[in-house]
Design an enzyme around this catalytic site. Structure first.
Site, PDB file in Angstrom:
ATOM      1  CB  CYS A  38      -0.926   0.008   1.214  1.00  9.21           C
ATOM      2  SG  CYS A  38      -0.064   0.128   2.792  1.00  9.21           S
ATOM      3  CB  CYS A  74       3.482  -0.514   2.951  1.00  9.32           C
ATOM      4  SG  CYS A  74       2.033  -1.149   3.815  1.00  9.32           S
TER       5      CYS A  74
END
Length: 77
Positions: free
Chosen positions: A10, A13
């Site tokens: 994501c 992240c």
């Protein structure tokens, strides 16, 4: 030092990984940075919400992006 960024890919992240790489470069830290995307390995750390940051096997944060100062603190202590 082994630094693991836990997350399935994501945006948060990826941002955490970039932040860790920046701090490591700026501080001249000798570290191996690994992106862990396997959900089972992430769960093995007890992390239910990503992103997560693990330093030498110790979970430092999960579910949010820490400040740059906090990352520096964890990596230089």
């Amino acid at each position: 030092m082994k630094i693991e960024v836990l997350g399935t890919g994501c945006a948060k992240c990826n941002k955490l990984k970039e932040l860790v790489e920046k701090v490591v470069a700026e501080e001249g830290i000798d570290a191996e940075i690994v992106k862990v995307e396997d959900i089972n390995k992430i769960l093995d750390y007890g992390v239910m919400v990503t992103p997560g940051l693990v330093v030498d096997g110790d979970v430092k944060i999960a579910g949010k992006i820490p400040s740059e100062d906090k990352v520096k603190e964890w990596l230089t202590q």
